[in-house]
Write an enzyme that holds these catalytic residues in place. Structure first.
Site, PDB file in Angstrom:
ATOM      1  N   SER A 109      -4.158 -10.498  10.378  1.00 55.77           N
ATOM      2  CA  SER A 109      -4.492  -9.897   9.096  1.00 55.77           C
ATOM      3  C   SER A 109      -5.998  -9.778   8.911  1.00 55.77           C
ATOM      4  O   SER A 109      -6.764 -10.649   9.329  1.00 55.77           O
ATOM      5  CB  SER A 109      -3.909 -10.745   7.968  1.00 55.77           C
ATOM      6  OG  SER A 109      -4.338 -10.282   6.705  1.00 55.77           O
ATOM      7  N   TYR A 131      -5.786  -3.025   5.377  1.00 53.14           N
ATOM      8  CA  TYR A 131      -5.325  -2.356   4.171  1.00 53.14           C
ATOM      9  C   TYR A 131      -6.266  -1.180   3.892  1.00 53.14           C
ATOM     10  O   TYR A 131      -7.369  -1.115   4.441  1.00 53.14           O
ATOM     11  CB  TYR A 131      -5.336  -3.314   2.981  1.00 53.14           C
ATOM     12  CG  TYR A 131      -4.376  -4.464   3.102  1.00 53.14           C
ATOM     13  CD1 TYR A 131      -3.026  -4.290   2.828  1.00 53.14           C
ATOM     14  CD2 TYR A 131      -4.810  -5.734   3.483  1.00 53.14           C
ATOM     15  CE1 TYR A 131      -2.131  -5.347   2.928  1.00 53.14           C
ATOM     16  CE2 TYR A 131      -3.930  -6.795   3.585  1.00 53.14           C
ATOM     17  CZ  TYR A 131      -2.591  -6.597   3.310  1.00 53.14           C
ATOM     18  OH  TYR A 131      -1.712  -7.639   3.419  1.00 53.14           O
ATOM     19  N   THR A 157      -1.151  -1.545   6.718  1.00 44.01           N
ATOM     20  CA  THR A 157      -0.128  -2.010   5.780  1.00 44.01           C
ATOM     21  C   THR A 157      -0.250  -1.274   4.457  1.00 44.01           C
ATOM     22  O   THR A 157      -1.304  -1.308   3.816  1.00 44.01           O
ATOM     23  CB  THR A 157      -0.265  -3.521   5.545  1.00 44.01           C
ATOM     24  OG1 THR A 157      -0.086  -4.216   6.781  1.00 44.01           O
ATOM     25  CG2 THR A 157       0.785  -4.006   4.553  1.00 44.01           C
ATOM     26  N   LYS A 256       2.825   0.169   8.568  1.00 44.30           N
ATOM     27  CA  LYS A 256       3.772  -0.854   8.138  1.00 44.30           C
ATOM     28  C   LYS A 256       4.118  -0.656   6.664  1.00 44.30           C
ATOM     29  O   LYS A 256       3.223  -0.493   5.834  1.00 44.30           O
ATOM     30  CB  LYS A 256       3.174  -2.246   8.344  1.00 44.30           C
ATOM     31  CG  LYS A 256       4.064  -3.403   7.939  1.00 44.30           C
ATOM     32  CD  LYS A 256       3.381  -4.720   8.237  1.00 44.30           C
ATOM     33  CE  LYS A 256       4.236  -5.904   7.802  1.00 44.30           C
ATOM     34  NZ  LYS A 256       4.364  -5.985   6.329  1.00 44.30           N
ATOM     35  N   HIS A 280       7.597  -5.705   2.808  1.00 42.24           N
ATOM     36  CA  HIS A 280       6.599  -6.772   2.677  1.00 42.24           C
ATOM     37  C   HIS A 280       7.273  -8.132   2.450  1.00 42.24           C
ATOM     38  O   HIS A 280       6.792  -8.966   1.689  1.00 42.24           O
ATOM     39  CB  HIS A 280       5.614  -6.471   1.548  1.00 42.24           C
ATOM     40  CG  HIS A 280       4.222  -6.966   1.832  1.00 42.24           C
ATOM     41  ND1 HIS A 280       3.259  -6.173   2.400  1.00 42.24           N
ATOM     42  CD2 HIS A 280       3.630  -8.162   1.621  1.00 42.24           C
ATOM     43  CE1 HIS A 280       2.135  -6.860   2.527  1.00 42.24           C
ATOM     44  NE2 HIS A 280       2.337  -8.072   2.068  1.00 42.24           N
TER      45      HIS A 280
END
Length: 392
Positions: A109, A131, A157, A256, A280
Site C-alpha cells: 500500500s 489511490y 484502488t 482494484k 474493499h
C-alpha cells in the site's frame, strides 16, 4: 515454529491475533463499514457454493503454480495491499519476507508503514498500490519512485468512498503518538505483554506516518491523517483520468474495486491489464454484494481480455479454488495474512500461506484436477439466484 504456535486454520489465526493484540488494533483489522452487511456476505457467499468431487482416478500430483500480472507464482494467492500495519514492528517487511519464502507476490500500500525500497528488497515480486490522490505530478512522482525501487506493477484502488463508520464502533486512531497518547494507550497495551514487548524492543512507538507518499526515499513522510486528508480532498477520477494514469506505467497495471460489468468494460477500454473484483473487504459502501457473487458475470463479459483477480472473504484454500473455477486467475488476501502477522509475525504469515496451499491442493485432488489452470464452472455448484449481474 513451536507446535504450540502453529495454527491449522485462518479462523484459529484470528482467535490468536485477537488474544495477542490490543483491542483497538484488532478492531481495526476486523473492520467492515456501517452494519457490516457486505463484510458478512463476503463470507456467507463462499459457503453457498458447493463442489462436485471425484473419488477415483484423481491426479497423484498437483501443480498449484500460475502466472499473474507477468509474475510466476507458486500459488494463485497474492498479498493484498493494506494500510499502516501496527500489528507487528516489522510490518510489511515481515509480510514480504513470508510471501517470498512461499513464492507469493506482494501488494504494498502507498499508505504502508514501510518504504517501498525495503519491501521490494524483501520480495522482488512486489506490486505498488496507489489511490487517486493529490496532483497528477504527485502521482507521477510516486510511480517513478516505485519504478526506481523495482516494483513489478501498479495496483490502482478505486473501491473506497470514505465510508468508515461501524455500528459496533470504530477504533479511534490518534493523529500523532505524543506523550499524552502514550499515557492514554498504555493500559490497553500492557494487557497484551507480548505485543507490547515487541514494540518496546524497537524503542519506537507504532508509526503513524506513510513514507511511500513522498516522491523520494528518506524525505519527511506525512502523517497518516495528513495523507488521508489529501486523498479525501482530491476530486474522484474520471475514466479519462484512469486511462491517463495507466499510460504513466509501462507494465502490469491492475484496477482494484470493480463490481459491475459496465465498469469492468470501461476498465478494459482504459487499457488496464488486470482487474480485481472487490468491494474493499466490506469497507466501502455497505450493502454491496459479495465479490464472488459479481465475479461470474464479469468473467463472462471480459475474461478473455484482461486478467481477473478477486478479493473479499477469502479465508480458505477451497475459497480460492471456487473463485478460480468461476473465472478468477488468482485471489488476493488481506485479513487472513494480517491475522497471521498478529498471531506470530513473519512465521504466522508463512503459516497462513501454508494453510492456503494445503487447502488448494486438497480441493484440486478431490476435484480430480492436476493444475489450478484446469478448474472451470463444472467444478462448483452455484445455487439459483447466487450470481449478481450488476451493470449488465
Amino acid at each position: 515454529m513451536a507446535r504450540t504456535e502453529w495454527f491449522e486454520t485462518v479462523a484459529v489465526a484470528q482467535k490468536l491475533a485477537k488474544k495477542r493484540l490490543p483491542k483497538s488494533v484488532y478492531m481495526a483489522l476486523l473492520a467492515g463499514s456501517e452494519k457490516g452487511t457486505t463484510l458478512d456476505d463476503n463470507l456467507a457467499a463462499f459457503a453457498e457454493l458447493g463442489f462436485a468431487p471425484h473419488i477415483a482416478a484423481t491426479a497423484a500430483n498437483r501443480d498449484l503454480s500460475t502466472r499473474v500480472m507477468g509474475q510466476d507464482v507458486a500459488l494463485p494467492v497474492l498479498i493484498s495491499p493494506t494500510g499502516v500495519q501496527a500489528v507487528h514492528p516489522d510490518g510489511e517487511v515481515a509480510v514480504a519476507r513470508a510471501a517470498a519464502a512461499r513464492g507469493v507476490a506482494m501488494g504494498l500500500s502507498s499508505f504502508a508503514s514501510k518504504p517501498v525500497e525495503e519491501v521490494v528488497a524483501a520480495n522482488p515480486q512486489t506490486f505498488f498500490q496507489v489511490y487517486w490522490c493529490g496532483s497528477r505530478d504527485d502521482m507521477v512522482a510516486r510511480f517513478e519512485r516505485a519504478r526506481n525501487a523495482g516494483a513489478k506493477g501498479i495496483i490502482l484502488t478505486l473501491d473506497w468512498s470514505f465510508s468508515h463508520a461501524r455500528d459496533w464502533g470504530s477504533p479511534k486512531i490518534p493523529e500523532r503518538v505524543d506523550l499524552k497518547t502514550i499515557v492514554t494507550r498504555m493500559p490497553e497495551a500492557v494487557t497484551r505483554p507480548r505485543w507490547f514487548l515487541e514494540w518496546a524492543r524497537t524503542m519506537k512507538p507504532p508509526p503513524l506516518s506513510v513514507p511511500n507518499m513522498t516522491a523520494h526515499p528518506g524525505e519527511d513522510a506525512p502523517g497518516f491523517f495528513a495523507a488521508y486528508g489529501q486523498w479525501m480532498m482530491t476530486p474522484p477520477p474520471t475514466w479519462d483520468d484512469v486511462a491517463w494514469l495507466r499510460k504513466q506505467w509501462d507494465g502490469p497495471f491492475m484496477l482494484k474495486g470493480v463490481i459491475r460489468v459496465d465498469d469492468a468494460k470501461r476498465a478494459v477500454d482504459a487499457g488496464v491489464s488486470a482487474i480485481s473484483v472487490s468491494n474493499h473487504g466490506g469497507n466501502n459502501l455497505d450493502g454491496t454484494p459479495a465479490s464472488i457473487r459479481a465475479l461470474p458475470a464479469i468473467a463472462e463479459a471480459i475474461g478473455d481480455q484482461v486478467e481477473i483477480l478477486l478479493d473479499g472473504g477469502v479465508r480458505r484454500g477451497s475459497d480460492v479454488v471456487k473463485a478460480l473455477a468461476l473465472g478468477a486467475k488468482a485471489c488476493m488476501i488481506g485479513r487472513a495474512y494480517l491475522w497471521g502477522l498478529g498471531a506470530n509475525g513473519q512465521t504466522g504469515v508463512e503459516n497462513v500461506l501454508d494453510i492456503f496451499r494445503n487447502g488448494i491442493d486438497s480441493a484440486l485432488m478431490a476435484l480430480g484436477k492436476e493444475k489450478v489452470t484446469d478448474l472451470g464452472p463444472d467444478d462448483v455448484l452455484v445455487p439459483d439466484g447466487f450470481v449478481r449481474r450488476l451493470g449488465v
